[in-house]
Scaffold this motif. Sequence first.
Motif: not given
Length: 134
Positions: A43-47, A73-74, A83-84, A89-91
């Motif tokens: 969940t903290t990686t991407g392609l 302030n996550y 959180a960052h 990864a999500t956005l």
Amino acid sequence: MLLEITVPTEERFQVVDITDEVQHLVWRSDVTHGVAVVFTTHTTTGLAINENESGLIEDIRAKIKELIPEEGNYAHNRLDGNAHSHLRATLLLNPEVVVPVEDGELTLGAWQRILFIELDGPRHRRVLVKVCGC
């Protein structure tokens, strides 16, 4: 055929070109026409598919840091302080890319490469590759 690549990262935020490893798995699969689905299980990686040029990699890193700074302030930081990495990864990234396979070769453009983006390293990461014929 489901295959796997291990990607060891050495930095907190790192871009790793995994194109050659994916191509080797395509050859190993004996699929000549189809697709390769590349998926990161973290969940903290991407392609991404883009050019592996040092200036562009520097720009990607800088822009991601600018858009979602580490300091913030996550709410998730109450849990483990990353959180960052999850937000980046999500956005901003995808957990998967799909590449056509023709004549046993990844069909990428002249400068296109498959980039694995580590956002919470260093770690040993797992990337799955499913090569499907059609």
